[in-house]
Scaffold this active site. Structure first.
Site, PDB file in Angstrom:
ATOM      1  N   ARG A   1       9.463  -6.212  -8.952  1.00 60.75           N
ATOM      2  CA  ARG A   1      10.291  -7.223  -9.620  1.00 60.75           C
ATOM      3  C   ARG A   1      10.970  -8.159  -8.627  1.00 60.75           C
ATOM      4  O   ARG A   1      11.383  -9.257  -8.979  1.00 60.75           O
ATOM      5  CB  ARG A   1      11.353  -6.554 -10.506  1.00 60.75           C
ATOM      6  CG  ARG A   1      10.807  -5.977 -11.788  1.00 60.75           C
ATOM      7  CD  ARG A   1      11.921  -5.594 -12.766  1.00 60.75           C
ATOM      8  NE  ARG A   1      12.941  -4.723 -12.220  1.00 60.75           N
ATOM      9  CZ  ARG A   1      12.897  -3.386 -12.223  1.00 60.75           C
ATOM     10  NH1 ARG A   1      11.855  -2.766 -12.757  1.00 60.75           N
ATOM     11  NH2 ARG A   1      13.893  -2.672 -11.720  1.00 60.75           N
TER      12      ARG A   1
ATOM     13  N   HIS B   1       8.711  -4.383   5.492  1.00 59.22           N
ATOM     14  CA  HIS B   1       7.720  -3.382   5.094  1.00 59.22           C
ATOM     15  C   HIS B   1       8.406  -2.062   4.783  1.00 59.22           C
ATOM     16  O   HIS B   1       9.467  -1.748   5.340  1.00 59.22           O
ATOM     17  CB  HIS B   1       6.697  -3.161   6.205  1.00 59.22           C
ATOM     18  CG  HIS B   1       5.727  -4.280   6.343  1.00 59.22           C
ATOM     19  ND1 HIS B   1       4.519  -4.123   6.970  1.00 59.22           N
ATOM     20  CD2 HIS B   1       5.763  -5.564   5.940  1.00 59.22           C
ATOM     21  CE1 HIS B   1       3.856  -5.262   6.953  1.00 59.22           C
ATOM     22  NE2 HIS B   1       4.597  -6.158   6.336  1.00 59.22           N
TER      23      HIS B   1
ATOM     24  N   TYR C   1      10.750  -2.723  -6.662  1.00 57.60           N
ATOM     25  CA  TYR C   1      10.318  -3.599  -5.566  1.00 57.60           C
ATOM     26  C   TYR C   1       9.414  -4.731  -6.059  1.00 57.60           C
ATOM     27  O   TYR C   1       9.544  -5.867  -5.607  1.00 57.60           O
ATOM     28  CB  TYR C   1       9.590  -2.790  -4.491  1.00 57.60           C
ATOM     29  CG  TYR C   1      10.486  -1.823  -3.762  1.00 57.60           C
ATOM     30  CD1 TYR C   1      11.603  -2.270  -3.056  1.00 57.60           C
ATOM     31  CD2 TYR C   1      10.219  -0.461  -3.771  1.00 57.60           C
ATOM     32  CE1 TYR C   1      12.426  -1.388  -2.383  1.00 57.60           C
ATOM     33  CE2 TYR C   1      11.040   0.434  -3.094  1.00 57.60           C
ATOM     34  CZ  TYR C   1      12.133  -0.035  -2.406  1.00 57.60           C
ATOM     35  OH  TYR C   1      12.943   0.842  -1.742  1.00 57.60           O
TER      36      TYR C   1
END
Length: 131
Positions: A103, A87, A101
């Site tokens: 991708r 996270h 992120y």
């Protein structure tokens, strides 16, 4: 955790030399061009997770795969330590990072689950703790 971050930086910096065409044998020292700061935490709904607190690659070194390599190393660390996920928070204005992120398979939980980020500042903490 700090040792792992340091190892990640050294490993990633060595990778950047390959991308930038520098000969590793010529130079024994390393230059830090990026970093990742993370820790492990636990969520009662999803279990252990790796929380990426801060992640940065210097602008002039972006586009060489350094960020991807750091994220790969963090992913390997998360898998090896049995984390259910990774996270992190990204500023809404930071579109290049959001796309970076996405991708790589990241989901925007603020849209999917409706979570909001809150802060209780120090002054409020002091006020509440004095009651």
């Amino acid at each position: 955790c700090w040792r792992t971050v340091s190892e990640t930086i050294r490993s990633t910096t060595a990778s950047s030399r390959k991308y930038l065409g520098k000969n590793r044998a010529k130079r024994a020292s390393y230059t830090v061009v990026g970093f990742a700061m993370y820790y492990f935490t636990y969520d009662p709904w999803i279990g252990k997770l790796l929380y990426l607190e801060d992640f940065y690659v210097m602008k002039e070194f972006r586009g060489y795969g350094i960020g991807s390599e750091i994220l790969k190393l963090l992913s390997e660390r998360a898998v090896k330590t049995r984390c259910s996920s990774m996270h992190f928070i990204v500023a809404e204005w930071n579109k290049p990072s959001i796309e970076f992120y996405k991708r790589r398979g990241a989901s925007d939980l603020s849209l999917e689950e409706g979570w909001r980020l809150f802060e209780i500042n120090k002054q409020s903490l002091l006020k509440m703790s004095a009651k």
